[in-house]
Design an enzyme around this catalytic site. Structure first.
Site, PDB file in Angstrom:
ATOM      1  N   TYR A  38       0.835  -1.003   0.064  1.00  0.00           N
ATOM      2  CA  TYR A  38       0.048  -0.019  -0.061  1.00  0.00           C
ATOM      3  C   TYR A  38       0.954   1.192  -0.088  1.00  0.00           C
ATOM      4  CZ  TYR A  38      -3.351   3.402   1.489  1.00  0.00           C
ATOM      5  OH  TYR A  38      -4.431   4.549   1.657  1.00  0.00           O
ATOM      6  N   SER A  84     -33.766  17.920  15.131  1.00  0.00           N
ATOM      7  CA  SER A  84     -33.305  16.813  16.135  1.00  0.00           C
ATOM      8  C   SER A  84     -34.589  15.939  16.311  1.00  0.00           C
ATOM      9  CB  SER A  84     -33.436  17.725  17.647  1.00  0.00           C
ATOM     10  OG  SER A  84     -34.323  18.745  17.752  1.00  0.00           O
ATOM     11  N   LEU A  85     -34.377  15.057  17.419  1.00  0.00           N
ATOM     12  CA  LEU A  85     -35.336  13.848  17.650  1.00  0.00           C
ATOM     13  C   LEU A  85     -36.084  14.003  18.734  1.00  0.00           C
ATOM     14  CD1 LEU A  85     -32.995  11.091  16.726  1.00  0.00           C
ATOM     15  CD2 LEU A  85     -35.142  11.606  15.236  1.00  0.00           C
ATOM     16  N   GLU A 116     -32.293   1.971  14.089  1.00  0.00           N
ATOM     17  CA  GLU A 116     -30.731   2.363  14.053  1.00  0.00           C
ATOM     18  C   GLU A 116     -30.162   2.470  15.480  1.00  0.00           C
ATOM     19  OE1 GLU A 116     -30.687   5.500  11.324  1.00  0.00           O
ATOM     20  OE2 GLU A 116     -32.016   4.644   9.892  1.00  0.00           O
ATOM     21  N   LYS A 118     -28.287   4.600  18.270  1.00  0.00           N
ATOM     22  CA  LYS A 118     -28.252   6.120  18.298  1.00  0.00           C
ATOM     23  C   LYS A 118     -26.922   6.558  18.804  1.00  0.00           C
ATOM     24  CE  LYS A 118     -30.302  10.288  19.530  1.00  0.00           C
ATOM     25  NZ  LYS A 118     -29.241  11.037  20.515  1.00  0.00           N
ATOM     26  N   ARG A 139     -23.552  20.512  12.796  1.00  0.00           N
ATOM     27  CA  ARG A 139     -24.910  20.849  12.945  1.00  0.00           C
ATOM     28  C   ARG A 139     -25.314  22.192  13.343  1.00  0.00           C
ATOM     29  NH1 ARG A 139     -28.815  20.604  16.784  1.00  0.00           N
ATOM     30  NH2 ARG A 139     -30.711  19.779  16.005  1.00  0.00           N
ATOM     31  N   CYS A 415       4.648  16.056  46.357  1.00  0.00           N
ATOM     32  CA  CYS A 415       4.204  14.623  45.795  1.00  0.00           C
ATOM     33  C   CYS A 415       3.647  13.997  47.037  1.00  0.00           C
ATOM     34  CB  CYS A 415       5.168  14.007  45.264  1.00  0.00           C
ATOM     35  SG  CYS A 415       4.766  12.381  44.981  1.00  0.00           S
ATOM     36  N   CYS A 418       6.416  10.974  47.489  1.00  0.00           N
ATOM     37  CA  CYS A 418       7.906  11.176  47.811  1.00  0.00           C
ATOM     38  C   CYS A 418       8.154  12.677  48.382  1.00  0.00           C
ATOM     39  CB  CYS A 418       8.782  10.716  46.758  1.00  0.00           C
ATOM     40  SG  CYS A 418       8.538  12.011  45.390  1.00  0.00           S
TER      41      CYS A 418
HETATM   42  S1  IVH Z   1     -31.756  10.959  12.475  1.00  0.00           S
HETATM   43  C1  IVH Z   1     -34.428  14.013  11.858  1.00  0.00           C
HETATM   44  N1  IVH Z   1     -30.160   8.661  13.232  1.00  0.00           N
HETATM   45  O1  IVH Z   1     -29.096  12.115  17.339  1.00  0.00           O
HETATM   46  C2  IVH Z   1     -33.524  13.038  12.170  1.00  0.00           C
HETATM   47  N2  IVH Z   1     -29.725  10.679  14.587  1.00  0.00           N
HETATM   48  O2  IVH Z   1     -31.088  14.190  18.670  1.00  0.00           O
HETATM   49  C3  IVH Z   1     -32.515  13.395  12.813  1.00  0.00           C
HETATM   50  N3  IVH Z   1     -27.789  10.717  15.804  1.00  0.00           N
HETATM   51  O3  IVH Z   1     -28.243  15.117  16.051  1.00  0.00           O
HETATM   52  C4  IVH Z   1     -31.154  12.747  13.089  1.00  0.00           C
HETATM   53  N4  IVH Z   1     -27.501   8.339  15.685  1.00  0.00           N
HETATM   54  O4  IVH Z   1     -26.563  13.450  15.781  1.00  0.00           O
HETATM   55  C5  IVH Z   1     -30.376  10.124  13.399  1.00  0.00           C
HETATM   56  N5  IVH Z   1     -29.141   6.826  13.515  1.00  0.00           N
HETATM   57  C6  IVH Z   1     -29.422   7.980  14.022  1.00  0.00           C
HETATM   58  C7  IVH Z   1     -28.722   8.670  14.823  1.00  0.00           C
HETATM   59  C8  IVH Z   1     -28.710  10.031  15.005  1.00  0.00           C
HETATM   60  C9  IVH Z   1     -27.128   9.505  16.270  1.00  0.00           C
HETATM   61  C10 IVH Z   1     -27.858  11.737  16.714  1.00  0.00           C
HETATM   62  C11 IVH Z   1     -27.779  12.886  15.497  1.00  0.00           C
HETATM   63  C12 IVH Z   1     -28.782  13.909  16.054  1.00  0.00           C
HETATM   64  C13 IVH Z   1     -29.154  13.324  17.381  1.00  0.00           C
HETATM   65  C14 IVH Z   1     -30.786  13.911  17.317  1.00  0.00           C
END
Ligand code: IVH
Length: 675
Positions: A38, A84-85, A116, A118, A139, A415, A418
């Site tokens: 490589y 955000s979620l 998925e 998180k 973000r 220390c 010592c």
């Molecule tokens: S989806 C609208 N998928 O969690 C969808 N977020 O609180 C927005 N995160 O800022 C995010 N794994 O940084 C999504 N499989 C995943 C994630 C994920 C981690 C984080 C992401 C986001 C935060 C949301």
């Protein structure tokens, strides 16, 4: 200078070859070429680019680290906001989420979900134009982020250009995902930061954030940053091939060479989502990275679109968070510990408590900033956090419960072991005792390391005994362990005839060891188990290692310039050479390294689960590595074999699900012994 078509096409060929090998190595964890081959390709490309600067394209694999640090970060508006979620904290929250969706999508067919893990990392947005990485941003506030392209380009698993795929690269796409650092790598970063008196990070997430927030890309390049893609912002796909589901998007990413978490699955209904959550929660401690929950997303984009969003979170996704691994307790005392190379760390001892199924009783506070920030005092009521297998951490102090008479912790000037003056160079995050081997605490720490499980594994030689041996002047370094007599041990607290002979037996047994354990046990800075194993495989015996010069050390896999310097310095010191001679003269025997020939396990990716009857797990791992196998911590679609012992964990279920070939102890031992 005129450039011939042959040179041009060689450059393109080299890009393709290097990208392919780098993809196999970093994304598939399955190298298909020797490092030296490589390096030769890389060098050839560098030389052509030097000769013909016009051929040094921005997307060339040689151009991951730009030369000059930036002056500052520029702000960039995302083409589509980064949302955000919403969070779910229990099963009912998930069922409610599913109900809400079903009510809104009355006429739709069955709703499936993309499930998925998180990741607890840093969200980033990558813009690819015609398949070439154009810009990467943080973000930020969701609308505007900061340009971190220079750092993102250094992450080896993020392609600078897409792999060839049946699915054409769109004119433009925003790919979203998470940059993170594995827990093991985080620990290594902190260990070497401590050695170098640099700032240590509180957790892997901070380490990842700190690496991306650098103006000089060389810093990010030196950190083992990883990436998983999990979403999409703007997409301009042209007419054909528009993916219809989250699953199709993720599969498309994989085909373009972007890493996607292999634990991602599609669930057919909310019940299957709940089982997925339980499965991931059980796997959590075995994952190499930190996750703080699971994300469920309605799989169909058409459905996502009709669901829309509320304020800044989509209606079509939810994060089911793991219960927080925190607890409250009271600090009994704060003392100062001296590390193996002299760093001084405050350690808070508290009333033991259970967090996430583990009893914890103390936490280190790593640096001055942390001490100032927390202002934790003896008697304080504190909140403790434990994440995965990361050591416990104090997160906050409950000031309303503080005793008015409590005193602020003052850092010592001498220390604690010592009494020599402690030093703190300007800008350094930690205090250090520079007395080296004349400091009893540092001597005790290096003996502890020598006796530890993955070094010489001296059973029964715990911290308290080592402390007493050093304090009473019975031993001053680990070579003197072999001169200990029964009478010496009987002088110590808690020893009787039987326990004294048991310990002497363990010390005697430790004499038969391997070269790699011995190298690790010496406690050379920057030499962990993996480096020790690589050194032993390459030098094969201790005299060859002692005779090595820096260049030879640098050729070893895993040994960079800093480690090479430490190894060379350590082995050049007369004291250390004498120490090694004394150990060998006391009868420490280093098993010769047998070079293994190829077998069916060579170059395969193998995972181990359970305990074994005829071989220790660590020994099995070593034997496999010596046969040229890669031993990985978790089962994925890339695993070739799972070796199962007794009481296998959930890795077995996963392997069966994925159709991974299962091998039993006896089969593996017979393969290994045939050589
Ligand atoms: S989806 C609208 N998928 O969690 C969808 N977020 O609180 C927005 N995160 O800022 C995010 N794994 O940084 C999504 N499989 C995943 C994630 C994920 C981690 C984080 C992401 C986001 C935060 C949301």
């Amino acid at each position: 200078m005129k450039i011939s078509p042959e040179v041009r096409s060689r450059v393109l060929k080299l890009h393709k070859l290097i990208n392919e090998h780098s993809y196999n190595y970093h994304s598939l964890d399955n190298p298909t070429i020797d490092d030296s081959d490589y390096d030769a390709l890389f060098k050839e490309l560098l030389e052509i680019e030097k000769k013909y600067p016009e051929l040094s394209f921005n997307y060339s694999p040689t151009q991951r680290v730009g030369s000059e640090p930036l002056e500052g970060f520029s702000k960039v508006d995302h083409l589509t906001p980064m949302l955000s979620l919403e969070n779910a904290f229990d099963t009912k929250d998930l069922e409610d989420f599913n109900k809400r969706i079903n009510e809104r999508l009355i006429n739709e067919e069955k709703i499936t979900y993309s499930c998925e893990p998180k990741l607890d990392g840093i969200a980033v947005n990558l813009i690819y134009r015609e398949g070439y990485l154009e810009q990467a941003t943080t973000r930020g506030d969701g609308k505007t982020g900061e340009d971190i392209t220079h750092n993102i380009r250094t992450i080896p698993s993020i392609p600078l250009s897409f792999r060839e795929s049946k699915i054409k690269a769109p004119n433009l796409i925003e790919i979203r995902g998470e940059v993170f650092i594995d827990m093991k790598d985080f620990k290594n970063i902190n260990d070497s930061a401590k050695i170098k008196s640099e700032k240590v990070f509180a957790n892997p997430r901070n380490a990842a954030a700190g690496s991306l927030r650098q103006l000089d890309p060389k810093v990010a390049a030196s950190r083992p940053l990883k990436f998983f893609a999990h979403g999409m912002g703007s997409l301009n796909f042209g007419k054909n091939g528009l993916p219809k589901t989250q699953k199709e998007v993720l599969d498309t990413y994989v085909s373009w060479g972007l890493p996607v978490n292999p634990l991602t699955e599609v669930a057919k209904d909310i019940k299957a989502c709940i089982s997925y959550f339980n499965k991931i929660e059980n796997l959590r401690d075995q994952l190499p990275y930190e996750i703080d929950g699971v994300v469920f997303k309605v799989n169909s984009f058409e459905m996502q679109e009709s669901l829309g969003q509320v304020s800044r979170a989509p209606r079509w996704a939810i994060a089911r968070k793991f219960p927080a691994e925190v607890g409250t307790t009271t600090i009994k005392s704060i003392t100062f510990q001296v590390g193996r190379v002299g760093s001084i760390t405050p350690v808070a001892e508290f009333e033991p408590l259970q967090i996430g199924g583990v009893i914890v009783s103390h936490a280190s506070i790593h640096n001055f900033d942390e001490i100032e920030r927390l202002d934790a005092r003896e008697g304080d009521s504190v909140k403790i956090k434990r994440a995965g297998d990361v050591i416990p951490q104090i997160i906050s102090v409950n000031l309303s419960k503080r005793d008015k008479k409590s005193k602020k912790i003052r850092m010592p000037s001498k220390c604690p072991s010592c009494n020599s003056k402690l030093v703190k160079l300007e800008d350094e995050a930690i205090l250090r005792c520079n007395a080296g081997k004349s400091c009893p605490a540092q001597r005790a720490e290096s003996i502890k390391h020598y006796a530890s499980r993955n070094a010489l594994n001296i059973d029964g030689l715990g911290d308290r005994i080592i402390g007493q041996l050093v304090r009473k002047g019975l031993i001053s370094d680990f070579s003197e362990l072999y001169t200990l007599k029964k009478e010496d041990l009987l002088e110590l607290e808690g020893f009787a005839e039987k326990s004294a002979s048991n310990l002497l037996d363990s010390i005697e047994q430790s004499k038969k060891t391997s070269l790699s354990r011995f190298i690790y046990a010496l406690g050379i800075r920057e030499v962990g188990e993996a480096t020790a194993l690589n050194l032993s495989l390459n030098f094969k015996n201790i005299s060859k290692l002692l005779a090595a010069d820096k260049e030879e050390l640098l050729e070893i896999n895993d040994v960079g310039p800093i480690a090479a310097n430490h190894i060379f310095e350590f082995l050049s010191q007369k004291d250390n050479q004498n120490l090694i001679t004394r150990l060998l003269n006391s009868g420490v025997e280093l098993e010769e390294i047998k070079v293994k020939t190829e077998n069916i396990l060579s170059s395969k990716t193998i995972v181990i689960t359970g305990s074994f009857t005829n071989i220790a797990r660590s020994q099995l791992k070593e034997e496999l590595i010596r046969s040229g196998a890669r031993v990985s911590g978790s089962v994925s679609s890339r695993t070739d074999y799972l070796i199962v012992g007794e009481k296998p964990g959930s890795k077995l279920t996963k392997a069966v699900d994925l159709g991974v070939t299962i091998l039993e102890e006896a089969e593996v031992l017979s393969i290994l012994q045939k050589q």
